[in-house]
Design an enzyme around this catalytic site. Sequence first.
Site, PDB file in Angstrom:
ATOM      1  N   TYR A  76     -12.514  -0.673  -3.632  1.00  0.00           N
ATOM      2  CA  TYR A  76     -12.208  -0.833  -5.061  1.00  0.00           C
ATOM      3  C   TYR A  76     -13.049   0.122  -5.913  1.00  0.00           C
ATOM      4  O   TYR A  76     -12.571   0.647  -6.928  1.00  0.00           O
ATOM      5  CB  TYR A  76     -12.397  -2.290  -5.494  1.00  0.00           C
ATOM      6  N   VAL A 113      -3.350  -2.756 -12.655  1.00  0.00           N
ATOM      7  CA  VAL A 113      -4.739  -3.192 -12.899  1.00  0.00           C
ATOM      8  C   VAL A 113      -5.555  -2.064 -13.529  1.00  0.00           C
ATOM      9  O   VAL A 113      -6.752  -2.212 -13.760  1.00  0.00           O
ATOM     10  CB  VAL A 113      -5.389  -3.681 -11.574  1.00  0.00           C
ATOM     11  N   HIS A 129      -1.944  -9.012 -13.213  1.00  0.00           N
ATOM     12  CA  HIS A 129      -2.667  -8.926 -11.936  1.00  0.00           C
ATOM     13  C   HIS A 129      -4.130  -8.557 -12.099  1.00  0.00           C
ATOM     14  O   HIS A 129      -4.773  -8.185 -11.118  1.00  0.00           O
ATOM     15  CB  HIS A 129      -1.956  -7.913 -11.012  1.00  0.00           C
ATOM     16  N   CYS A 164     -25.756 -12.527  -6.747  1.00  0.00           N
ATOM     17  CA  CYS A 164     -26.530 -13.320  -7.709  1.00  0.00           C
ATOM     18  C   CYS A 164     -27.989 -13.403  -7.257  1.00  0.00           C
ATOM     19  O   CYS A 164     -28.272 -13.640  -6.064  1.00  0.00           O
ATOM     20  CB  CYS A 164     -25.950 -14.728  -7.806  1.00  0.00           C
ATOM     21  N   CYS A 167     -28.452 -17.425  -6.211  1.00  0.00           N
ATOM     22  CA  CYS A 167     -27.681 -18.211  -5.224  1.00  0.00           C
ATOM     23  C   CYS A 167     -26.946 -17.329  -4.219  1.00  0.00           C
ATOM     24  O   CYS A 167     -26.165 -17.819  -3.416  1.00  0.00           O
ATOM     25  CB  CYS A 167     -26.679 -19.109  -5.935  1.00  0.00           C
ATOM     26  N   GLY A 204       9.051   1.416 -13.358  1.00  0.00           N
ATOM     27  CA  GLY A 204       8.150   1.777 -12.262  1.00  0.00           C
ATOM     28  C   GLY A 204       7.680   0.635 -11.400  1.00  0.00           C
ATOM     29  O   GLY A 204       6.510   0.579 -11.010  1.00  0.00           O
ATOM     30  N   ASN A 230      13.538   3.973 -13.147  1.00  0.00           N
ATOM     31  CA  ASN A 230      12.887   4.158 -11.842  1.00  0.00           C
ATOM     32  C   ASN A 230      13.610   5.326 -11.165  1.00  0.00           C
ATOM     33  O   ASN A 230      14.838   5.370 -11.192  1.00  0.00           O
ATOM     34  CB  ASN A 230      13.050   2.881 -10.996  1.00  0.00           C
TER      35      ASN A 230
HETATM   36  P1  OAD Z   1       5.201  -0.383  -5.817  1.00  0.00           P
HETATM   37  O1  OAD Z   1       4.390   0.674  -5.166  1.00  0.00           O
HETATM   38  O2  OAD Z   1       5.705  -1.531  -4.999  1.00  0.00           O
HETATM   39  O3  OAD Z   1       6.481   0.293  -6.501  1.00  0.00           O
HETATM   40  C1  OAD Z   1       6.308   1.453  -7.299  1.00  0.00           C
HETATM   41  C2  OAD Z   1       7.648   1.749  -7.922  1.00  0.00           C
HETATM   42  O4  OAD Z   1       7.490   2.824  -8.838  1.00  0.00           O
HETATM   43  C3  OAD Z   1       8.701   2.194  -6.895  1.00  0.00           C
HETATM   44  O5  OAD Z   1       9.902   1.491  -7.163  1.00  0.00           O
HETATM   45  C4  OAD Z   1       8.884   3.685  -7.183  1.00  0.00           C
HETATM   46  O6  OAD Z   1      10.229   4.103  -6.962  1.00  0.00           O
HETATM   47  C5  OAD Z   1       8.538   3.754  -8.658  1.00  0.00           C
HETATM   48  N1  OAD Z   1       8.015   5.042  -9.113  1.00  0.00           N
HETATM   49  C6  OAD Z   1       7.306   5.947  -8.405  1.00  0.00           C
HETATM   50  N2  OAD Z   1       6.975   6.994  -9.199  1.00  0.00           N
HETATM   51  C7  OAD Z   1       7.473   6.715 -10.444  1.00  0.00           C
HETATM   52  C8  OAD Z   1       7.456   7.370 -11.702  1.00  0.00           C
HETATM   53  N3  OAD Z   1       6.850   8.569 -11.850  1.00  0.00           N
HETATM   54  N4  OAD Z   1       8.066   6.789 -12.763  1.00  0.00           N
HETATM   55  C9  OAD Z   1       8.691   5.586 -12.620  1.00  0.00           C
HETATM   56  N5  OAD Z   1       8.743   4.897 -11.451  1.00  0.00           N
HETATM   57  C10 OAD Z   1       8.139   5.469 -10.387  1.00  0.00           C
HETATM   58  O7  OAD Z   1       4.342  -0.943  -7.065  1.00  0.00           O
HETATM   59  P2  OAD Z   1       4.621  -2.258  -7.897  1.00  0.00           P
HETATM   60  O8  OAD Z   1       6.082  -2.546  -7.997  1.00  0.00           O
HETATM   61  O9  OAD Z   1       3.871  -2.131  -9.154  1.00  0.00           O
HETATM   62  O10 OAD Z   1       0.026  -6.485  -6.736  1.00  0.00           O
HETATM   63  O11 OAD Z   1       3.931  -3.383  -6.974  1.00  0.00           O
HETATM   64  C11 OAD Z   1       3.849  -4.682  -7.499  1.00  0.00           C
HETATM   65  C12 OAD Z   1       2.562  -5.292  -7.020  1.00  0.00           C
HETATM   66  O12 OAD Z   1       2.444  -5.176  -5.584  1.00  0.00           O
HETATM   67  C13 OAD Z   1       1.314  -4.610  -7.548  1.00  0.00           C
HETATM   68  O13 OAD Z   1       0.980  -5.041  -8.835  1.00  0.00           O
HETATM   69  C14 OAD Z   1       0.280  -5.082  -6.536  1.00  0.00           C
HETATM   70  C15 OAD Z   1       1.069  -4.887  -5.246  1.00  0.00           C
HETATM   71  O14 OAD Z   1       0.635  -5.763  -4.256  1.00  0.00           O
HETATM   72  C16 OAD Z   1      -1.266  -6.859  -7.067  1.00  0.00           C
HETATM   73  O15 OAD Z   1      -2.148  -6.063  -7.245  1.00  0.00           O
HETATM   74  C17 OAD Z   1      -1.425  -8.336  -7.178  1.00  0.00           C
END
Ligand code: OAD
Length: 262
Positions: A76, A113, A129, A164, A167, A204, A230
């Site tokens: 991270y 995030v 998230h 901490c 603890c 996205g 997308n």
């Molecule tokens: P993903 O990596 O699952 O999906 C990314 C999406 O962005 C895909 O559908 C791509 O086609 C699209 N994409 C890529 N480049 C792009 C661009 N330049 N413009 C627009 N779209 C684009 O990411 P998320 O859908 O955000 O959870 O994933 C959802 C969650 O899964 C995240 O928040 C995370 C992960 O586990 C937590 O952190 C809790």
Amino acid sequence: MALSEQQPAGGSLAAVRDALGDARQVAVLTGAGMSAESGIPTFRDALTGLWANFDPEALASIEGFRADPARVYRWYVERREGVRRAEPNAGHVALAAWARRHPGSMTVITQNVDDLHQRAGQPGVIRLHGDILADQWLEPCRHPAVPGRPCDPADADEGQPPKCARCANLARPAVVWFGEALPEAALARAERAARECQLMLVVGTSGAVWPAAGLALQARRAGARVVILNPADSEIDVVAHDLLRGTAARLLPLLLGGGVAC
Ligand code: OAD
């Protein structure tokens, strides 16, 4: 080049732009693709996605953290450095500019995030998230200096999570991990925005993670027009009235008026 000549495949920018002009409330649900053009890796994209190269359960879960706190915390810290180096892209800027021109009419709900919406000046961002730039304590403090007071961090060794001083509790990134519940208040605000909007713009996201992905269906069921932006198919395309095939940094300025002569 006029707007009409820059249509993305699968949808009409002009028609969506007109619908935006008619909407009193606009909800925007963003995912990792929103920050891709800022250089922040997505999760599931085959080539660049984080999950394509790392085991999410090992790195983004409480079990993974307890098994190897230093490894997870270091991962991270590296991602935080990437977020700090990144800049909001033209898509973030266009959303924030539209929100400034239409005060109180846009609610951005993000699964991301990072802090790029906020750094672009977007007001009232709902974080589903969490916040990668923040830490939280793994457990409540077992020996608080003052009852109910949280832990006090002692100096942490390089790459080790803060601990901490009293603890030995560990700090962890303030993000939602696999198997963890979303922050209730944020989810309630997001669901309300989905129910009350006339148009939801989904930008996205693969639509792979619920309950965030379900917000588009909630908006549709409440009568909103759902627009998915997308470059590729997503798991929730079936919910959309409009599919705008293109990237956030290219299409959002065209759609919201931040990047084309009006
Ligand atoms: P993903 O990596 O699952 O999906 C990314 C999406 O962005 C895909 O559908 C791509 O086609 C699209 N994409 C890529 N480049 C792009 C661009 N330049 N413009 C627009 N779209 C684009 O990411 P998320 O859908 O955000 O959870 O994933 C959802 C969650 O899964 C995240 O928040 C995370 C992960 O586990 C937590 O952190 C809790």
